[in-house]
Motif scaffolding. Structure first.
Motif, PDB file in Angstrom:
ATOM      1  N   PRO A 261       0.802  -1.232   0.000  1.00 32.29           N
ATOM      2  CA  PRO A 261       0.000   0.000   0.000  1.00 32.29           C
ATOM      3  C   PRO A 261       0.832   1.279   0.000  1.00 32.29           C
ATOM      4  CG  PRO A 261      -0.101  -1.109   2.134  1.00 32.29           C
ATOM      5  CD  PRO A 261       0.556  -2.061   1.187  1.00 32.29           C
ATOM      6  N   GLU A 262       2.103   1.199   0.398  1.00 34.28           N
ATOM      7  CA  GLU A 262       2.924   2.418   0.359  1.00 34.28           C
ATOM      8  C   GLU A 262       3.159   2.865  -1.078  1.00 34.28           C
ATOM      9  OE1 GLU A 262       7.420   3.976   1.487  1.00 34.28           O
ATOM     10  OE2 GLU A 262       6.657   2.122   2.374  1.00 34.28           O
ATOM     11  N   TRP A 263       3.441   1.904  -1.956  1.00 30.76           N
ATOM     12  CA  TRP A 263       3.715   2.237  -3.349  1.00 30.76           C
ATOM     13  C   TRP A 263       2.457   2.201  -4.199  1.00 30.76           C
ATOM     14  CZ3 TRP A 263       8.250   4.275  -4.463  1.00 30.76           C
ATOM     15  CH2 TRP A 263       9.335   4.001  -3.614  1.00 30.76           C
ATOM     16  N   HIS A 264       1.475   1.394  -3.772  1.00 31.15           N
ATOM     17  CA  HIS A 264       0.256   1.220  -4.563  1.00 31.15           C
ATOM     18  C   HIS A 264      -0.980   1.281  -3.664  1.00 31.15           C
ATOM     19  CE1 HIS A 264       2.123   0.199  -8.427  1.00 31.15           C
ATOM     20  NE2 HIS A 264       3.033  -0.450  -7.726  1.00 31.15           N
ATOM     21  N   PRO A 265      -1.300   2.460  -3.157  1.00 36.48           N
ATOM     22  CA  PRO A 265      -2.496   2.564  -2.315  1.00 36.48           C
ATOM     23  C   PRO A 265      -3.793   2.343  -3.067  1.00 36.48           C
ATOM     24  CG  PRO A 265      -1.562   4.742  -2.758  1.00 36.48           C
ATOM     25  CD  PRO A 265      -0.576   3.739  -3.263  1.00 36.48           C
ATOM     26  N   GLU A 266      -3.735   2.300  -4.403  1.00 36.40           N
ATOM     27  CA  GLU A 266      -4.951   2.104  -5.202  1.00 36.40           C
ATOM     28  C   GLU A 266      -5.511   0.703  -5.076  1.00 36.40           C
ATOM     29  OE1 GLU A 266      -1.522   0.924  -7.799  1.00 36.40           O
ATOM     30  OE2 GLU A 266      -1.963   2.618  -6.467  1.00 36.40           O
ATOM     31  N   GLY A 267      -4.669  -0.289  -4.679  1.00 32.84           N
ATOM     32  CA  GLY A 267      -5.189  -1.639  -4.512  1.00 32.84           C
ATOM     33  C   GLY A 267      -4.420  -2.673  -5.310  1.00 32.84           C
ATOM     34  N   ASP A 268      -5.142  -3.633  -5.890  1.00 35.79           N
ATOM     35  CA  ASP A 268      -4.503  -4.770  -6.537  1.00 35.79           C
ATOM     36  C   ASP A 268      -3.860  -4.387  -7.876  1.00 35.79           C
ATOM     37  OD1 ASP A 268      -6.589  -4.695  -8.439  1.00 35.79           O
ATOM     38  OD2 ASP A 268      -7.787  -6.143  -7.333  1.00 35.79           O
ATOM     39  N   VAL A 269      -3.192  -5.364  -8.477  1.00 35.15           N
ATOM     40  CA  VAL A 269      -2.451  -5.100  -9.719  1.00 35.15           C
ATOM     41  C   VAL A 269      -3.401  -4.785 -10.870  1.00 35.15           C
ATOM     42  CG1 VAL A 269      -0.738  -6.015 -11.334  1.00 35.15           C
ATOM     43  CG2 VAL A 269      -0.615  -6.640  -8.930  1.00 35.15           C
ATOM     44  N   PHE A 270      -4.592  -5.371 -10.860  1.00 39.34           N
ATOM     45  CA  PHE A 270      -5.560  -5.077 -11.909  1.00 39.34           C
ATOM     46  C   PHE A 270      -5.957  -3.607 -11.876  1.00 39.34           C
ATOM     47  CE2 PHE A 270     -10.078  -5.173 -13.466  1.00 39.34           C
ATOM     48  CZ  PHE A 270      -9.802  -5.515 -14.778  1.00 39.34           C
ATOM     49  N   THR A 271      -6.269  -3.106 -10.695  1.00 40.81           N
ATOM     50  CA  THR A 271      -6.639  -1.695 -10.560  1.00 40.81           C
ATOM     51  C   THR A 271      -5.498  -0.797 -11.015  1.00 40.81           C
ATOM     52  OG1 THR A 271      -8.110  -2.211  -8.708  1.00 40.81           O
ATOM     53  CG2 THR A 271      -7.385   0.079  -8.932  1.00 40.81           C
ATOM     54  N   HIS A 272      -4.281  -1.130 -10.596  1.00 39.30           N
ATOM     55  CA  HIS A 272      -3.113  -0.344 -11.019  1.00 39.30           C
ATOM     56  C   HIS A 272      -2.952  -0.380 -12.532  1.00 39.30           C
ATOM     57  CE1 HIS A 272       0.967   0.886 -11.804  1.00 39.30           C
ATOM     58  NE2 HIS A 272       1.330  -0.348 -12.109  1.00 39.30           N
ATOM     59  N   THR A 273      -3.125  -1.542 -13.143  1.00 32.67           N
ATOM     60  CA  THR A 273      -2.968  -1.658 -14.590  1.00 32.67           C
ATOM     61  C   THR A 273      -4.000  -0.812 -15.324  1.00 32.67           C
ATOM     62  OG1 THR A 273      -2.026  -3.887 -14.390  1.00 32.67           O
ATOM     63  CG2 THR A 273      -2.946  -3.273 -16.526  1.00 32.67           C
ATOM     64  N   LEU A 274      -5.232  -0.808 -14.851  1.00 27.99           N
ATOM     65  CA  LEU A 274      -6.261   0.019 -15.482  1.00 27.99           C
ATOM     66  C   LEU A 274      -5.912   1.496 -15.379  1.00 27.99           C
ATOM     67  CD1 LEU A 274      -9.668  -1.655 -14.541  1.00 27.99           C
ATOM     68  CD2 LEU A 274      -8.028  -2.238 -16.308  1.00 27.99           C
ATOM     69  N   LEU A 397       2.376   6.984 -13.043  1.00 26.44           N
ATOM     70  CA  LEU A 397       1.215   7.852 -12.865  1.00 26.44           C
ATOM     71  C   LEU A 397      -0.050   7.059 -12.570  1.00 26.44           C
ATOM     72  CD1 LEU A 397       1.727  10.575 -15.642  1.00 26.44           C
ATOM     73  CD2 LEU A 397       2.475  10.578 -13.265  1.00 26.44           C
ATOM     74  N   GLY A 398      -0.036   5.758 -12.878  1.00 22.70           N
ATOM     75  CA  GLY A 398      -1.203   4.925 -12.634  1.00 22.70           C
ATOM     76  C   GLY A 398      -1.230   4.378 -11.225  1.00 22.70           C
ATOM     77  N   ARG A 399      -1.123   5.243 -10.273  1.00 19.78           N
ATOM     78  CA  ARG A 399      -1.100   4.856  -8.849  1.00 19.78           C
ATOM     79  C   ARG A 399      -1.950   5.826  -8.042  1.00 19.78           C
ATOM     80  NH1 ARG A 399       4.673   2.419  -7.806  1.00 19.78           N
ATOM     81  NH2 ARG A 399       5.392   2.090  -9.931  1.00 19.78           N
ATOM     82  N   GLY A 400      -2.205   5.446  -6.811  1.00 21.20           N
ATOM     83  CA  GLY A 400      -3.005   6.299  -5.945  1.00 21.20           C
ATOM     84  C   GLY A 400      -2.188   7.218  -5.058  1.00 21.20           C
TER      85      GLY A 400
END
Length: 490
Positions: A261-274, A397-400
């Protein structure tokens, strides 16, 4: 008949108008053909996506599709011969092309099942059927409208204009819709391209379709359309909602893979990929070549394919060591299964393998040699550091995170500055030592020549030296061949 759409319109529709007799280009061709067919006792309607796009106020991506009512095929062909040689395309049901005109012309057709237990259909032209019946075979109501190019009359027997204004996709005929499973992927592409929403009945219909019946090439083409649209995430979310990602297991696996969650607070890899795909879409639109746009978007889609296999918890943190290398191999299998071109596959493999470089190299202070060598590797795969940076920028840029929300990627900016300063951002260094230089040193033809060229390239990348004689002096000295001098006159 579909249920009424929401009353609040999302799109302001443009009122169709007749095509002017003075129109040029494809519109003028349609007008002249329609007028000639009208004089012969028939009627032309412009159908399909062209009508939809005109009503949305934009230009259609494809050629106009014309449907002719009131004339049998022989009479229609006689009229069309006035405009050029008539060619028939397709076996099951012919579509007519005339000379070099950018239009496709067909008669309305009636389809019937071949018999009990059979999945095939008999197809027969019926130019005297009603437009309402002819339009019922089209996938969505918003694609089932017809436009008379001579009068501007809009024929809308399935209330497609209301659905189009509301941005809602509905099946024109629930019985006919499942006949082609590709329609599910078309729905996904429309969601990404226009921002349309699928009605709940349509989601259920699509969830029952079997995409394994489709050829890999058809799946690949529709997936490419989805990825090249302004919002790729919308189409992939639709496929997720309809349960169709099971036919794309490499993508489906991303849904169940968590991230730190520190690097990807948006969630799972699918969400990040979208999110990364949506971030990459504007950059793809800026590229001149369709091939480059496809390479970029497929590389962003595939860049984290290795995470499901490599993600584990270490010392309380989620880590995915080696995911770029693992993902490169998975991307190759994914693209080969879709029978994508080898050149695209090679580029995507290289971009997936090295997508972390723009961030990590700046962080760890990579030297000039690393930039030069990577530029060569990417060039051999048909791509370059500029494209790699586009992939890395979308990834970051595709991160939260707050910095992603600000649109900044400082490491990427410094990566570009360093690559441009070294002259390798778009192309690798020109190879200084060629075969003729080695042969001039009295090295006999054979494998040793190629090895000395390879060693020379390493010295060039390490030192930045571009003089072939100086490079060869060092290489030959280190190889114990320092006494070899240039041949006279070389």
């Amino acid at each position: 008949m579909s249920s009424p759409p929401p009353s609040e319109p999302r799109f302001r529709l443009r009122r169709p108008e007749p095509i002017s007799p003075d129109a040029r280009g494809a519109r003028g061709d349609v007008r002249r053909i329609a007028a000639a067919i009208h004089r012969a006792g028939g009627r032309v309607l412009v159908v399909g996506g062209y009508v939809r796009d005109v009503m949305l106020g934009g230009a259609s991506r494809g050629d106009p599709d014309l449907e002719v009512f009131g004339l049998r095929l022989p009479a229609l062909v006689r009229v069309l011969r006035r405009f050029g040689r008539v060619r028939r395309i397709g076996r099951a049901f012919p579509v007519l092309r005339v000379g070099n005109l950018p239009v496709e012309i067909a008669l309305p057709r009636r389809e019937s099942k071949t018999g009990p237990g059979h999945r095939g259909f008999d197809v027969a032209a019926d130019p005297f059927m009603s437009f309402a019946e002819a339009a019922s075979r089209r996938d969505l109501t918003l694609n089932a409208m017809g436009l008379d190019p001579l009068t501007g009359e809009l024929l809308d027997p399935h209330d497609g204009a209301s659905d189009l204004a509301a941005g809602v996709m509905r099946a024109t005929d629930r019985e006919k819709f499942p006949e082609d499973p590709l329609r599910a992927l078309r729905v996904a592409a429309f969601a990404s391209r226009f921002g349309f929403t699928a009605a709940s009945d349509l989601v259920r219909l699509c969830s029952e379709l079997d995409l394994s019946e489709l050829s890999p090439e058809r799946i690949a083409e529709e997936l490419a359309k989805l990825l090249l649209a302004p919002e790729p995430s919308r189409g992939l979310r639709f496929l997720e909602a309809a349960g169709l990602l099971r036919f794309l297991p490499e993508i489906d696996a991303l849904r169940s893979t968590p991230q730190d969650p520190e690097w990807h607070p948006e969630g799972d890899v699918f969400t990040h990929t979208l999110m990364a795909l949506d971030a990459a879409a504007p950059a793809a639109a800026e590229l001149d070549e369709v091939t480059d746009r496809r390479v970029l978007m497929f590389a962003v889609l595939c860049h984290d394919f290795g995470k499901p296999r490599t993600t584990s918890r270490r010392r309380g943190r989620l880590r995915s060591f080696g995911h770029s290398e693992a993902g490169a191999a998975i991307a190759v299998r994914f693209l080969e299964r879709l029978r994508m071109p080898r050149a695209l596959t090679a580029s995507v493999e290289a971009l997936t393998r090295h997508h972390l470089a723009p961030r990590t190299w700046v962080t760890h202070g990579a030297g000039a040699k690393a930039y030069r060598r990577l530029a060569r590797k990417l060039h051999a795969a048909g791509t370059n550091l500029e494209m790699l940076l586009r992939v890395a920028r979308a990834d970051n840029l595709g991160r939260g995170t707050a910095i992603a929300a600000s649109g900044r990627f400082p490491e990427g900016d410094r990566f570009r500055e360093r690559a441009e300063a070294l002259g390798v951002f778009r192309m690798p260094p020109e190879t200084a030592v060629r075969g003729r230089h080695v042969l001039a040193r009295r090295v006999p033809p054979g494998p040793q020549v190629g090895e000395l060229i390879r060693l020379s390239r390493e010295v060039q990348d390490e030192t930045g030296e571009t003089d072939p004689d100086r490079i060869l002096d060092r290489v030959l000295e280190e190889a114990g061949l320092g006494s070899r001098r240039r041949s006279p006159g070389s």
